[in-house]
Design a protein around this motif. Sequence first.
Motif, mmCIF file in Angstrom:
data_model
loop_
_atom_site.group_PDB
_atom_site.id
_atom_site.type_symbol
_atom_site.label_atom_id
_atom_site.label_comp_id
_atom_site.label_asym_id
_atom_site.label_seq_id
_atom_site.Cartn_x
_atom_site.Cartn_y
_atom_site.Cartn_z
ATOM 1 N N LEU A 277 3.833 7.583 5.057
ATOM 2 C CA LEU A 277 2.841 6.681 5.613
ATOM 3 C C LEU A 277 2.924 5.447 4.732
ATOM 4 O O LEU A 277 2.552 5.485 3.557
ATOM 5 C CB LEU A 277 1.458 7.332 5.545
ATOM 6 N N ARG A 278 3.480 4.370 5.251
ATOM 7 C CA ARG A 278 3.803 3.202 4.422
ATOM 8 C C ARG A 278 2.768 2.083 4.581
ATOM 9 O O ARG A 278 2.237 1.877 5.659
ATOM 10 C CB ARG A 278 5.191 2.684 4.769
ATOM 11 N N LEU B 205 -11.715 2.160 -0.609
ATOM 12 C CA LEU B 205 -12.461 1.036 -0.069
ATOM 13 C C LEU B 205 -12.606 -0.116 -1.051
ATOM 14 O O LEU B 205 -13.439 -0.989 -0.871
ATOM 15 C CB LEU B 205 -13.851 1.525 0.369
ATOM 16 N N VAL B 206 -11.807 -0.122 -2.112
ATOM 17 C CA VAL B 206 -11.880 -1.171 -3.120
ATOM 18 C C VAL B 206 -11.132 -2.402 -2.626
ATOM 19 O O VAL B 206 -9.941 -2.336 -2.315
ATOM 20 C CB VAL B 206 -11.278 -0.682 -4.461
ATOM 21 N N ALA B 207 -11.839 -3.524 -2.548
ATOM 22 C CA ALA B 207 -11.227 -4.772 -2.090
ATOM 23 C C ALA B 207 -10.138 -5.213 -3.060
ATOM 24 O O ALA B 207 -10.276 -5.085 -4.273
ATOM 25 C CB ALA B 207 -12.280 -5.850 -1.965
ATOM 26 N N GLY B 208 -9.049 -5.712 -2.527
ATOM 27 C CA GLY B 208 -7.968 -6.236 -3.346
ATOM 28 C C GLY B 208 -7.005 -5.202 -3.890
ATOM 29 O O GLY B 208 -6.052 -5.546 -4.564
ATOM 30 N N GLN B 209 -7.228 -3.934 -3.601
ATOM 31 C CA GLN B 209 -6.305 -2.898 -4.074
ATOM 32 C C GLN B 209 -4.993 -3.017 -3.292
ATOM 33 O O GLN B 209 -5.007 -3.130 -2.069
ATOM 34 C CB GLN B 209 -6.916 -1.515 -3.867
ATOM 35 N N PRO B 210 -3.846 -2.991 -3.977
ATOM 36 C CA PRO B 210 -2.575 -3.119 -3.270
ATOM 37 C C PRO B 210 -2.303 -1.897 -2.387
ATOM 38 O O PRO B 210 -2.787 -0.801 -2.659
ATOM 39 C CB PRO B 210 -1.537 -3.226 -4.385
ATOM 40 N N PRO B 211 -1.520 -2.091 -1.328
ATOM 41 C CA PRO B 211 -1.195 -0.963 -0.448
ATOM 42 C C PRO B 211 -0.313 0.065 -1.147
ATOM 43 O O PRO B 211 0.355 -0.239 -2.127
ATOM 44 C CB PRO B 211 -0.460 -1.616 0.723
ATOM 45 N N VAL B 212 -0.334 1.284 -0.613
ATOM 46 C CA VAL B 212 0.451 2.386 -1.170
ATOM 47 C C VAL B 212 1.313 3.022 -0.092
ATOM 48 O O VAL B 212 1.087 2.838 1.098
ATOM 49 C CB VAL B 212 -0.456 3.475 -1.793
ATOM 50 N N ASP B 213 2.311 3.767 -0.537
ATOM 51 C CA ASP B 213 3.123 4.617 0.331
ATOM 52 C C ASP B 213 2.742 6.057 0.013
ATOM 53 O O ASP B 213 2.670 6.441 -1.154
ATOM 54 C CB ASP B 213 4.618 4.418 0.076
ATOM 55 N N ILE C 78 1.963 9.775 -3.910
ATOM 56 C CA ILE C 78 1.320 8.496 -3.609
ATOM 57 C C ILE C 78 1.867 7.513 -4.625
ATOM 58 O O ILE C 78 1.791 7.752 -5.834
ATOM 59 C CB ILE C 78 -0.212 8.576 -3.720
ATOM 60 N N ARG C 79 2.432 6.416 -4.135
ATOM 61 C CA ARG C 79 3.023 5.435 -5.049
ATOM 62 C C ARG C 79 2.752 4.026 -4.526
ATOM 63 O O ARG C 79 2.501 3.848 -3.327
ATOM 64 C CB ARG C 79 4.517 5.674 -5.202
ATOM 65 N N PRO C 80 2.818 3.023 -5.408
ATOM 66 C CA PRO C 80 2.630 1.652 -4.956
ATOM 67 C C PRO C 80 3.652 1.301 -3.878
ATOM 68 O O PRO C 80 4.806 1.732 -3.942
ATOM 69 C CB PRO C 80 2.859 0.818 -6.217
ATOM 70 N N ASN C 81 3.218 0.540 -2.907
ATOM 71 C CA ASN C 81 4.091 0.151 -1.803
ATOM 72 C C ASN C 81 5.341 -0.549 -2.304
ATOM 73 O O ASN C 81 5.280 -1.383 -3.185
ATOM 74 C CB ASN C 81 3.329 -0.768 -0.854
ATOM 75 N N GLY C 82 6.473 -0.174 -1.729
ATOM 76 C CA GLY C 82 7.730 -0.843 -2.030
ATOM 77 C C GLY C 82 8.436 -0.382 -3.288
ATOM 78 O O GLY C 82 9.459 -0.941 -3.647
ATOM 79 N N THR C 83 7.928 0.646 -3.964
ATOM 80 C CA THR C 83 8.576 1.090 -5.202
ATOM 81 C C THR C 83 9.609 2.178 -4.966
ATOM 82 O O THR C 83 10.319 2.553 -5.879
ATOM 83 C CB THR C 83 7.546 1.612 -6.223
#
Length: 66
Positions: A9-10, A16-24, A35-40
């Motif tokens: 799920l990318r 619900l924290v504003a400004g948190q970067p997306p995850v994969d 669960i990892r930071p998106n694009g890593t």
Amino acid sequence: MTVAARWWLRNARLGLVAGQPPVDIQVVDGAIATIRPNGTGAAPDASPADLDATGLLALPGFVNAH
């Protein structure tokens, strides 16, 4: 020999924290495995079953306990 069902799920928002970067989020056999930071992650683990969750919120399962 069985093959594990694996998909990602990318670009999901986690929490619900504003400004948190997306995850994969990697799902293996119906359970969250990573669960990892998106694009890593490297592209070779991509699957046709992967879902783009850009702009969507990932939440834990809800249970009706009555």
